[in-house]
Design a protein around this motif. Structure first.
Motif, PDB file in Angstrom:
ATOM      1  N   GLY A  13       0.840  -1.155   0.081  1.00 55.52           N
ATOM      2  CA  GLY A  13      -0.060  -0.225  -0.030  1.00 55.52           C
ATOM      3  C   GLY A  13       0.567   1.169   0.094  1.00 55.52           C
ATOM      4  N   PHE A  14       2.111   1.151   0.180  1.00 53.26           N
ATOM      5  CA  PHE A  14       2.960   2.531   0.351  1.00 53.26           C
ATOM      6  C   PHE A  14       2.703   3.239  -1.142  1.00 53.26           C
ATOM      7  N   LYS A  15       2.988   2.830  -1.941  1.00 49.94           N
ATOM      8  CA  LYS A  15       3.256   3.548  -3.297  1.00 49.94           C
ATOM      9  C   LYS A  15       1.543   3.835  -3.859  1.00 49.94           C
ATOM     10  N   SER A  16       0.673   3.170  -3.605  1.00 49.75           N
ATOM     11  CA  SER A  16      -0.743   3.626  -3.682  1.00 49.75           C
ATOM     12  C   SER A  16      -1.150   4.981  -2.822  1.00 49.75           C
ATOM     13  N   SER A  17      -0.730   4.727  -1.640  1.00 48.26           N
ATOM     14  CA  SER A  17      -1.087   5.799  -0.615  1.00 48.26           C
ATOM     15  C   SER A  17      -0.215   6.969  -0.713  1.00 48.26           C
ATOM     16  N   PHE A  18       1.081   6.661  -0.535  1.00 43.87           N
ATOM     17  CA  PHE A  18       1.950   7.705  -0.318  1.00 43.87           C
ATOM     18  C   PHE A  18       2.410   8.482  -1.548  1.00 43.87           C
ATOM     19  N   ILE A  19       2.923   7.526  -2.821  1.00 43.69           N
ATOM     20  CA  ILE A  19       3.230   8.080  -4.056  1.00 43.69           C
ATOM     21  C   ILE A  19       2.309   8.855  -4.736  1.00 43.69           C
ATOM     22  N   LEU A  20       1.106   7.680  -4.928  1.00 44.95           N
ATOM     23  CA  LEU A  20       0.123   8.166  -5.911  1.00 44.95           C
ATOM     24  C   LEU A  20      -1.143   8.828  -5.207  1.00 44.95           C
ATOM     25  N   GLY A  21      -1.068   9.063  -3.880  1.00 40.21           N
ATOM     26  CA  GLY A  21      -2.071   9.746  -3.172  1.00 40.21           C
ATOM     27  C   GLY A  21      -3.435   9.206  -3.263  1.00 40.21           C
ATOM     28  N   ASP A  22      -3.481   7.870  -3.379  1.00 43.04           N
ATOM     29  CA  ASP A  22      -4.772   6.925  -3.697  1.00 43.04           C
ATOM     30  C   ASP A  22      -5.534   7.054  -2.108  1.00 43.04           C
ATOM     31  N   LEU A  23      -6.188   7.728  -1.652  1.00 44.12           N
ATOM     32  CA  LEU A  23      -6.892   7.752  -0.393  1.00 44.12           C
ATOM     33  C   LEU A  23      -7.912   6.665  -0.322  1.00 44.12           C
ATOM     34  N   SER A  24      -8.363   5.983  -1.298  1.00 47.39           N
ATOM     35  CA  SER A  24      -9.257   5.097  -1.230  1.00 47.39           C
ATOM     36  C   SER A  24      -8.742   3.519  -0.760  1.00 47.39           C
ATOM     37  N   HIS A  25      -7.218   3.543  -0.874  1.00 43.92           N
ATOM     38  CA  HIS A  25      -6.717   2.383  -0.356  1.00 43.92           C
ATOM     39  C   HIS A  25      -7.101   1.856   0.930  1.00 43.92           C
ATOM     40  N   GLU A  26      -7.040   0.761   1.390  1.00 41.01           N
ATOM     41  CA  GLU A  26      -7.458   0.455   2.871  1.00 41.01           C
ATOM     42  C   GLU A  26      -6.687   0.666   3.696  1.00 41.01           C
ATOM     43  N   ARG A  27      -5.186   0.927   3.360  1.00 44.33           N
ATOM     44  CA  ARG A  27      -4.159   1.431   4.343  1.00 44.33           C
ATOM     45  C   ARG A  27      -3.986   2.810   4.397  1.00 44.33           C
ATOM     46  N   SER A  28      -4.436   3.460   3.534  1.00 39.91           N
ATOM     47  CA  SER A  28      -3.885   4.833   3.349  1.00 39.91           C
ATOM     48  C   SER A  28      -3.875   5.785   4.534  1.00 39.91           C
ATOM     49  N   ASN A  29      -4.786   5.421   5.268  1.00 43.93           N
ATOM     50  CA  ASN A  29      -4.879   6.116   6.604  1.00 43.93           C
ATOM     51  C   ASN A  29      -3.963   5.787   7.671  1.00 43.93           C
ATOM     52  N   GLU A  30      -3.706   4.473   7.630  1.00 35.32           N
ATOM     53  CA  GLU A  30      -2.247   4.171   8.444  1.00 35.32           C
ATOM     54  C   GLU A  30      -1.109   4.635   8.089  1.00 35.32           C
ATOM     55  N   ILE A  31      -1.033   4.468   6.676  1.00 35.90           N
ATOM     56  CA  ILE A  31       0.206   4.833   6.333  1.00 35.90           C
ATOM     57  C   ILE A  31       0.537   6.490   6.150  1.00 35.90           C
ATOM     58  N   LEU A  32      -0.413   7.219   6.110  1.00 33.81           N
ATOM     59  CA  LEU A  32      -0.309   8.782   5.914  1.00 33.81           C
ATOM     60  C   LEU A  32      -0.611   9.435   7.383  1.00 33.81           C
ATOM     61  N   SER A  33      -0.821   8.482   8.098  1.00 35.16           N
ATOM     62  CA  SER A  33      -0.958   9.201   9.659  1.00 35.16           C
ATOM     63  C   SER A  33       0.295   8.896  10.377  1.00 35.16           C
ATOM     64  N   GLN A  34       1.316   8.211   9.672  1.00 40.52           N
ATOM     65  CA  GLN A  34       2.581   7.915  10.358  1.00 40.52           C
ATOM     66  C   GLN A  34       3.515   9.202  10.145  1.00 40.52           C
TER      67      GLN A  34
END
Length: 295
Positions: free
Chosen positions: A86-107
């Motif tokens: 999920g890191f690439k989807s959430s942090f690099i591509l900014g996909d907030l719909s990914h199930e781990r985006s909140n966990e990854i972006l809140s670090q």
């Protein structure tokens, strides 16, 4: 023998020193074998195919459930494992719909300024859990952390700094490779990093969203005294499934080996994911003088 896979060639910290290591994944025992590379002699015959190196989830390593082959020589994860991590989807591509985006972006993440020869400044981000490892993996040998915050904020701030002050977010591997022999000038780099930091602080001084994320002052650091670094004078790049020669150094993406009285530079992204199929007694790379890099 194919039960051993090269999972990573990277760095670890030991008593404040940075040490290059290789991590082998044993599919039979489901364990990692990791060992320092200083003084090591490589003699591996690797598989022609690359296989997915799996993923991490909540700080735990998980093997690729499908043991997928990798298409392309420079990727290390299959689509399933990359998406699941999920890191690439959430942090690099900014996909907030990914199930781990909140966990990854809140670090928590840091923004850093890195110095690369000749005189290039890069802005980037690193998770605080591995901030300095991230930098030495990029061969960023002189650097300064300038801000800290949650991923949501830091992700946007990095891009704003780059856009407003025209600071690159990418230094290509081909550029770093060209200047492997050039040992950076600490004093010059320090002055340049501090000057850029002052300009960034001035630019964001009245920005209520980001001004509080910046450090009051910066501390310029480097790896030149606490890492096992090698600066080759002449070297040649190889893409080969035979790894043979005494270890000299790890610089960014390149594993540097003493071979045939020369320096062979092997791209670790080409090697990671391949299985060790057998061992070599002898091997010679095809060196020619005109193909050696020399500044």
């Amino acid at each position: 023998m194919a039960d051993l896979q090269i999972n990573d060639i990277t760095w670890q910290v030991d008593a404040g020193s940075f040490i290059p290591i290789i991590r082998l994944w044993n599919r039979q025992t489901k364990e990692f074998n990791s060992f320092p590379l200083k003084g090591y002699k490589f003699n591996f015959i690797l598989s022609k195919d690359k296989f997915c190196t799996g993923y991490t989830y909540q700080a735990r390593y998980l093997e690729c459930p499908y043991k997928n082959k990798i298409v392309g020589n420079f990727s290390s994860q299959c689509g399933f494992c990359e998406r699941t991590q999920g890191f690439k989807s959430s942090f690099i591509l900014g996909d907030l719909s990914h199930e781990r985006s909140n966990e990854i972006l809140s670090q928590e993440y840091c923004i850093y300024l890195g110095y690369f020869e000749p005189g290039i400044i890069k802005v980037g981000t690193a998770n605080i859990s591995r901030e300095k490892i991230r930098l030495i993996e990029q061969d960023c040998l002189i650097f300064a952390f300038i801000a800290k915050g949650r991923g949501y904020e830091i992700q946007k701030l990095e891009h704003l700094i780059s856009k407003k002050l025209n600071i690159t977010e990418i230094v290509k591997s081909s550029h770093k490779f060209k200047y492997l022999s050039l040992k950076p000038d600490i004093k010059f780099a320090e002055e340049k990093l501090k000057s850029i930091f002052d300009k960034i602080k001035a630019e964001f001084k009245s920005d209520i969203d980001y001004s509080t994320l910046f450090f009051e002052k910066i501390n310029v650091e480097n790896f030149l005294e606490n890492a096992e670094l090698f600066f080759p004078e002449k070297y040649k790049k190889f893409e080969d499934t035979n790894i043979f020669g005494h270890f000299l150094g790890l610089r960014g993406r390149y594993l540097l080996l003493a071979a045939n009285n020369n320096v062979a530079a092997l791209d670790i992204n080409y090697l990671i994911g391949r299985n060790i199929e057998d061992y070599l007694n002898h091997y010679e790379y095809n060196f020619t003088e005109e193909q050696l890099s020399l500044i």
